[in-house]
Design a protein around this motif. Structure first.
Motif, PDB file in Angstrom:
ATOM      1  N   ASN A   7       0.823  -1.205   0.000  1.00  0.00           N
ATOM      2  CA  ASN A   7       0.000   0.000   0.000  1.00  0.00           C
ATOM      3  C   ASN A   7       0.862   1.263   0.000  1.00  0.00           C
ATOM      4  OD1 ASN A   7      -2.434   1.490   0.113  1.00  0.00           O
ATOM      5  ND2 ASN A   7      -2.193   1.733   2.316  1.00  0.00           N
ATOM      6  N   ILE A   8       2.160   1.103  -0.200  1.00  0.00           N
ATOM      7  CA  ILE A   8       3.072   2.245  -0.136  1.00  0.00           C
ATOM      8  C   ILE A   8       3.939   2.271  -1.391  1.00  0.00           C
ATOM      9  CG2 ILE A   8       4.921   3.344   1.183  1.00  0.00           C
ATOM     10  CD1 ILE A   8       3.937   1.718   3.621  1.00  0.00           C
ATOM     11  N   VAL A   9       4.123   3.468  -1.960  1.00  0.00           N
ATOM     12  CA  VAL A   9       5.030   3.648  -3.089  1.00  0.00           C
ATOM     13  C   VAL A   9       6.012   4.766  -2.772  1.00  0.00           C
ATOM     14  CG1 VAL A   9       3.486   2.773  -4.890  1.00  0.00           C
ATOM     15  CG2 VAL A   9       3.423   5.194  -4.274  1.00  0.00           C
ATOM     16  N   VAL A  10       7.161   4.716  -3.421  1.00  0.00           N
ATOM     17  CA  VAL A  10       8.149   5.787  -3.304  1.00  0.00           C
ATOM     18  C   VAL A  10       7.847   6.789  -4.412  1.00  0.00           C
ATOM     19  CG1 VAL A  10      10.605   6.356  -3.407  1.00  0.00           C
ATOM     20  CG2 VAL A  10       9.861   4.195  -2.362  1.00  0.00           C
ATOM     21  N   ILE A  11       7.773   8.052  -4.037  1.00  0.00           N
ATOM     22  CA  ILE A  11       7.410   9.107  -4.978  1.00  0.00           C
ATOM     23  C   ILE A  11       8.238  10.354  -4.643  1.00  0.00           C
ATOM     24  CG2 ILE A  11       5.479   9.843  -3.520  1.00  0.00           C
ATOM     25  CD1 ILE A  11       3.878  10.459  -6.058  1.00  0.00           C
ATOM     26  N   CYS A  12       8.619  11.117  -5.646  1.00  0.00           N
ATOM     27  CA  CYS A  12       9.387  12.341  -5.364  1.00  0.00           C
ATOM     28  C   CYS A  12       8.452  13.373  -4.723  1.00  0.00           C
ATOM     29  CB  CYS A  12      10.046  12.892  -6.626  1.00  0.00           C
ATOM     30  SG  CYS A  12       8.898  13.583  -7.826  1.00  0.00           S
ATOM     31  N   HIS A  13       9.045  14.275  -3.982  1.00  0.00           N
ATOM     32  CA  HIS A  13       8.270  15.278  -3.253  1.00  0.00           C
ATOM     33  C   HIS A  13       7.408  16.123  -4.201  1.00  0.00           C
ATOM     34  CE1 HIS A  13       7.327  17.590   0.283  1.00  0.00           C
ATOM     35  NE2 HIS A  13       7.675  18.706  -0.322  1.00  0.00           N
ATOM     36  N   GLU A  14       7.966  16.481  -5.352  1.00  0.00           N
ATOM     37  CA  GLU A  14       7.226  17.299  -6.325  1.00  0.00           C
ATOM     38  C   GLU A  14       5.944  16.609  -6.790  1.00  0.00           C
ATOM     39  OE1 GLU A  14       7.717  18.967 -10.888  1.00  0.00           O
ATOM     40  OE2 GLU A  14       9.520  18.407  -9.788  1.00  0.00           O
ATOM     41  N   HIS A  15       6.069  15.337  -7.198  1.00  0.00           N
ATOM     42  CA  HIS A  15       4.880  14.609  -7.659  1.00  0.00           C
ATOM     43  C   HIS A  15       3.925  14.324  -6.500  1.00  0.00           C
ATOM     44  CE1 HIS A  15       7.127  13.439 -11.475  1.00  0.00           C
ATOM     45  NE2 HIS A  15       6.107  14.185 -11.833  1.00  0.00           N
ATOM     46  N   HIS A  16       4.469  14.088  -5.311  1.00  0.00           N
ATOM     47  CA  HIS A  16       3.624  13.832  -4.153  1.00  0.00           C
ATOM     48  C   HIS A  16       2.739  15.046  -3.852  1.00  0.00           C
ATOM     49  CE1 HIS A  16       3.380  12.183   0.221  1.00  0.00           C
ATOM     50  NE2 HIS A  16       2.387  11.726  -0.516  1.00  0.00           N
ATOM     51  N   LEU A  17       3.348  16.229  -3.839  1.00  0.00           N
ATOM     52  CA  LEU A  17       2.568  17.447  -3.595  1.00  0.00           C
ATOM     53  C   LEU A  17       1.545  17.682  -4.700  1.00  0.00           C
ATOM     54  CD1 LEU A  17       5.276  19.972  -2.335  1.00  0.00           C
ATOM     55  CD2 LEU A  17       3.527  18.786  -0.992  1.00  0.00           C
ATOM     56  N   GLU A  18       1.973  17.512  -5.950  1.00  0.00           N
ATOM     57  CA  GLU A  18       1.068  17.749  -7.074  1.00  0.00           C
ATOM     58  C   GLU A  18      -0.110  16.763  -7.055  1.00  0.00           C
ATOM     59  OE1 GLU A  18       1.728  18.959 -11.644  1.00  0.00           O
ATOM     60  OE2 GLU A  18       2.526  16.977 -11.138  1.00  0.00           O
ATOM     61  N   TYR A  19       0.170  15.502  -6.716  1.00  0.00           N
ATOM     62  CA  TYR A  19      -0.904  14.501  -6.641  1.00  0.00           C
ATOM     63  C   TYR A  19      -1.943  14.914  -5.598  1.00  0.00           C
ATOM     64  CZ  TYR A  19      -3.449  10.289  -5.395  1.00  0.00           C
ATOM     65  OH  TYR A  19      -4.462   9.401  -5.107  1.00  0.00           O
ATOM     66  N   HIS A  20      -1.468  15.259  -4.386  1.00  0.00           N
ATOM     67  CA  HIS A  20      -2.406  15.623  -3.319  1.00  0.00           C
ATOM     68  C   HIS A  20      -3.119  16.944  -3.614  1.00  0.00           C
ATOM     69  CE1 HIS A  20      -2.054  12.382  -0.480  1.00  0.00           C
ATOM     70  NE2 HIS A  20      -0.743  12.371  -0.670  1.00  0.00           N
ATOM     71  N   HIS A  21      -2.477  17.815  -4.378  1.00  0.00           N
ATOM     72  CA  HIS A  21      -3.142  19.059  -4.798  1.00  0.00           C
ATOM     73  C   HIS A  21      -4.230  18.743  -5.827  1.00  0.00           C
ATOM     74  CE1 HIS A  21      -3.666  23.268  -5.784  1.00  0.00           C
ATOM     75  NE2 HIS A  21      -3.559  22.948  -7.053  1.00  0.00           N
ATOM     76  N   THR A  22      -3.941  17.799  -6.718  1.00  0.00           N
ATOM     77  CA  THR A  22      -4.895  17.417  -7.768  1.00  0.00           C
ATOM     78  C   THR A  22      -6.063  16.615  -7.200  1.00  0.00           C
ATOM     79  OG1 THR A  22      -3.056  17.332  -9.336  1.00  0.00           O
ATOM     80  CG2 THR A  22      -5.105  16.300 -10.035  1.00  0.00           C
ATOM     81  N   TYR A  23      -5.777  15.726  -6.244  1.00  0.00           N
ATOM     82  CA  TYR A  23      -6.802  14.867  -5.634  1.00  0.00           C
ATOM     83  C   TYR A  23      -6.781  15.033  -4.105  1.00  0.00           C
ATOM     84  CZ  TYR A  23      -6.635  12.588 -10.201  1.00  0.00           C
ATOM     85  OH  TYR A  23      -6.661  12.334 -11.541  1.00  0.00           O
ATOM     86  N   PRO A  24      -7.191  16.186  -3.590  1.00  0.00           N
ATOM     87  CA  PRO A  24      -7.062  16.442  -2.151  1.00  0.00           C
ATOM     88  C   PRO A  24      -7.930  15.529  -1.276  1.00  0.00           C
ATOM     89  CG  PRO A  24      -8.260  18.234  -3.221  1.00  0.00           C
ATOM     90  CD  PRO A  24      -7.758  17.326  -4.298  1.00  0.00           C
ATOM     91  N   GLU A  25      -9.061  15.102  -1.774  1.00  0.00           N
ATOM     92  CA  GLU A  25      -9.990  14.308  -0.956  1.00  0.00           C
ATOM     93  C   GLU A  25     -10.143  12.871  -1.445  1.00  0.00           C
ATOM     94  OE1 GLU A  25     -11.519  15.556   1.780  1.00  0.00           O
ATOM     95  OE2 GLU A  25     -10.390  17.410   1.449  1.00  0.00           O
ATOM     96  N   ASN A  26      -9.445  12.514  -2.494  1.00  0.00           N
ATOM     97  CA  ASN A  26      -9.722  11.238  -3.146  1.00  0.00           C
ATOM     98  C   ASN A  26      -8.438  10.441  -3.375  1.00  0.00           C
ATOM     99  OD1 ASN A  26     -11.369   9.348  -4.249  1.00  0.00           O
ATOM    100  ND2 ASN A  26     -11.841  10.488  -6.106  1.00  0.00           N
ATOM    101  N   VAL A  27      -7.811   9.982  -2.315  1.00  0.00           N
ATOM    102  CA  VAL A  27      -6.564   9.229  -2.412  1.00  0.00           C
ATOM    103  C   VAL A  27      -6.903   7.749  -2.527  1.00  0.00           C
ATOM    104  CG1 VAL A  27      -4.421   8.625  -1.234  1.00  0.00           C
ATOM    105  CG2 VAL A  27      -5.304  10.961  -1.095  1.00  0.00           C
TER     106      VAL A  27
END
Length: 149
Positions: free
Chosen positions: A64-84
């Motif tokens: 249930n865990i992936v390694v992701i760069c900080h830039e993509h991690h922030l952008e993902y959570h910005h794009t999908y703030p409520e839907n992880v």
């Protein structure tokens, strides 16, 4: 060794994370020391694919865990703030790769245009050189005839 982001380092040292989680993260970073989206090897975060609380067993599950760069991690959570979840992570990854492909095609297109322009300029230069040679021959002929045309 993977270079993790300040945020991840701070969280791993924080009280809210259990030693079990720290060992899971260390193992993941050892096995996959790069962002699964772009391959970056620095400023790495970890990301839960399915959102869960620290008391949930999924929180410690390496699947249930992936390694992701900080830039993509922030952008993902910005794009999908409520839907992880898996679906949004796949959508985000697809969109990033499509954007990258689009940019590569754009670069290739610009390169092709510049190459065509260079070839056209080369042809024009060749034509001008031939014209220049013809005019020189004509001038020489004119001078050989004593300046008479």
């Amino acid at each position: 060794m993977a270079i993790i982001s300040k945020r991840t380092k701070r969280n791993l040292q924080g009280q809210q994370y259990h030693w079990k989680f720290q060992s899971v993260v260390k193992q993941l970073l050892d096995e996959n020391p790069e962002c699964f989206i772009c391959g970056a090897k620095e400023n790495l975060d970890i990301h839960h694919i399915r959102q869960c609380k620290s008391y949930n067993e999924d929180f410690y599950n390496p699947n249930n865990i992936v390694v992701i760069c900080h830039e993509h991690h922030l952008e993902y959570h910005h794009t999908y703030p409520e839907n992880v979840n898996v679906k949004t992570l796949l959508e985000y990854t697809r969109d990033v790769n499509l954007k990258k492909l689009h940019n590569q095609r754009k670069i290739q297109s610009n390169y092709d245009k510049m190459r065509i322009r260079a070839l056209n300029q080369e042809k024009e230069l060749e034509h001008l050189t031939e014209e220049n040679m013809r005019l020189k021959q004509e001038l020489n002929k004119h001078q050989d005839n004593g300046g008479l045309i």
